[in-house]
Design a protein around this motif. Structure first.
Motif, PDB file in Angstrom:
ATOM      1  N   PHE A 100       0.840  -1.201   0.000  1.00  0.00           N
ATOM      2  CA  PHE A 100       0.000   0.000   0.000  1.00  0.00           C
ATOM      3  C   PHE A 100       0.878   1.255   0.000  1.00  0.00           C
ATOM      4  O   PHE A 100       0.639   2.193  -0.769  1.00  0.00           O
ATOM      5  N   ILE A 101       1.910   1.272   0.830  1.00  0.00           N
ATOM      6  CA  ILE A 101       2.824   2.419   0.919  1.00  0.00           C
ATOM      7  C   ILE A 101       3.519   2.629  -0.430  1.00  0.00           C
ATOM      8  O   ILE A 101       3.611   3.748  -0.935  1.00  0.00           O
ATOM      9  N   GLU A 102       3.997   1.546  -1.027  1.00  0.00           N
ATOM     10  CA  GLU A 102       4.690   1.637  -2.314  1.00  0.00           C
ATOM     11  C   GLU A 102       3.755   2.186  -3.398  1.00  0.00           C
ATOM     12  O   GLU A 102       4.131   3.083  -4.154  1.00  0.00           O
ATOM     13  N   ALA A 103       2.541   1.660  -3.464  1.00  0.00           N
ATOM     14  CA  ALA A 103       1.596   2.077  -4.496  1.00  0.00           C
ATOM     15  C   ALA A 103       1.118   3.512  -4.297  1.00  0.00           C
ATOM     16  O   ALA A 103       0.877   4.236  -5.260  1.00  0.00           O
ATOM     17  N   THR A 104       1.004   3.934  -3.042  1.00  0.00           N
ATOM     18  CA  THR A 104       0.449   5.258  -2.737  1.00  0.00           C
ATOM     19  C   THR A 104       1.506   6.351  -2.731  1.00  0.00           C
ATOM     20  O   THR A 104       1.260   7.463  -3.202  1.00  0.00           O
ATOM     21  N   TYR A 105       2.696   6.043  -2.197  1.00  0.00           N
ATOM     22  CA  TYR A 105       3.710   7.077  -1.979  1.00  0.00           C
ATOM     23  C   TYR A 105       5.001   6.865  -2.766  1.00  0.00           C
ATOM     24  O   TYR A 105       5.792   7.799  -2.909  1.00  0.00           O
ATOM     25  N   ALA A 106       5.271   5.647  -3.210  1.00  0.00           N
ATOM     26  CA  ALA A 106       6.503   5.298  -3.931  1.00  0.00           C
ATOM     27  C   ALA A 106       7.769   5.833  -3.250  1.00  0.00           C
ATOM     28  O   ALA A 106       8.605   6.485  -3.872  1.00  0.00           O
ATOM     29  N   PRO A 156       8.665  -3.514  -1.834  1.00  0.00           N
ATOM     30  CA  PRO A 156       7.876  -4.599  -1.242  1.00  0.00           C
ATOM     31  C   PRO A 156       7.629  -5.746  -2.206  1.00  0.00           C
ATOM     32  O   PRO A 156       7.369  -6.862  -1.779  1.00  0.00           O
ATOM     33  N   GLN A 157       7.698  -5.539  -3.514  1.00  0.00           N
ATOM     34  CA  GLN A 157       7.479  -6.618  -4.460  1.00  0.00           C
ATOM     35  C   GLN A 157       8.526  -7.719  -4.318  1.00  0.00           C
ATOM     36  O   GLN A 157       8.328  -8.815  -4.808  1.00  0.00           O
ATOM     37  N   ASN A 158       9.622  -7.412  -3.625  1.00  0.00           N
ATOM     38  CA  ASN A 158      10.678  -8.416  -3.446  1.00  0.00           C
ATOM     39  C   ASN A 158      10.399  -9.379  -2.300  1.00  0.00           C
ATOM     40  O   ASN A 158      11.207 -10.243  -2.034  1.00  0.00           O
TER      41      ASN A 158
END
Length: 159
Positions: A100-106, A156-158
Motif C-alpha cells: 500500500f505504501i509503495e503504491a500510494t507514496y513510492a 515490497p514486491q521483493n
C-alpha cells in the motif's frame, strides 16, 4: 488474503482506543496506556489524512499511520488487532502495508520504530527486509523506554 485501506474513521479510532487490549508485556501498546498518545489518536484533526484503517471482509484488523519524513522516506506506525497477533499472520499483514505504501507514496525508504522488548515484531520486520539503524529512548506510558529504529530500502514486491 485481501486487505483494504481507507482513512481511519472516528468510530474505528474509538474502537481501537477503547477495546483493543493486548496481553502481558504487549499491553504497552494499549492506546489507553498513554494519555497523550490516546488524545492524539482520537483527534481527527491530528490524524488528518495520515492514519489508515486496514480491513478484511469489512472487519477492522489493523491500522497504519504514515508520515512523510523527507522526499524519499515514509515513516510508519502500525497496529494489528490483538486477537490476531502471534498467530502467523504478521508477514501478510506487513506485506500488505508495504505494498500500500509503495503504491500510494513510492518512497525510496520506509522507516519505523519499535519497542526494544518486542522481539517478535523485530524478527518480523527483519524478515520483511528491514534492518536496524539505531536506537533511542522515549518517554511514554509513564516511564522511559528503549526503542529500535529500522529501515527498509527495497521494494515490497521483493517479499
Amino acid at each position: 488474503m485481501g486487505y483494504q485501506f481507507a482513512l481511519l474513521s472516528q468510530d474505528q479510532a474509538e474502537t481501537i482506543a477503547y477495546t483493543w487490549h493486548y496481553d502481558d508485556d504487549y499491553a504497552f501498546y494499549d492506546m489507553e496506556a498513554d494519555e497523550d498518545d490516546l488524545a492524539e489518536f482520537l483527534d481527527a484533526d491530528q490524524r488528518g489524512q495520515s492514519v489508515f484503517a486496514i480491513t478484511h471482509d469489512a472487519e477492522l484488523i489493523g491500522f497504519v499511520s504514515v508520515t512523510q519524513s523527507d522526499d524519499e522516506t515514509i515513516d510508519i506506525g502500525l497496529g494489528m488487532k490483538p486477537d490476531l497477533t502471534g498467530k502467523g499472520g504478521g508477514r501478510a499483514f506487513l506485506t500488505s502495508i508495504l505494498n500500500f505504501i509503495e503504491a500510494t507514496y513510492a518512497p525510496r525508504r520506509v522507516t519505523l520504530a519499535v519497542a526494544a522488548f518486542n522481539e517478535r515484531a523485530i524478527r518480523l520486520y527483519a524478515a520483511c527486509g528491514f534492518r536496524q539503524t539505531g536506537s533511542f529512548q522515549q518517554p511514554t506510558n509513564g516511564s522511559v523506554y528503549d526503542f529500535v529504529r529500522m529501515e527498509r530500502k527495497e521494494s515490497p514486491q521483493n517479499l
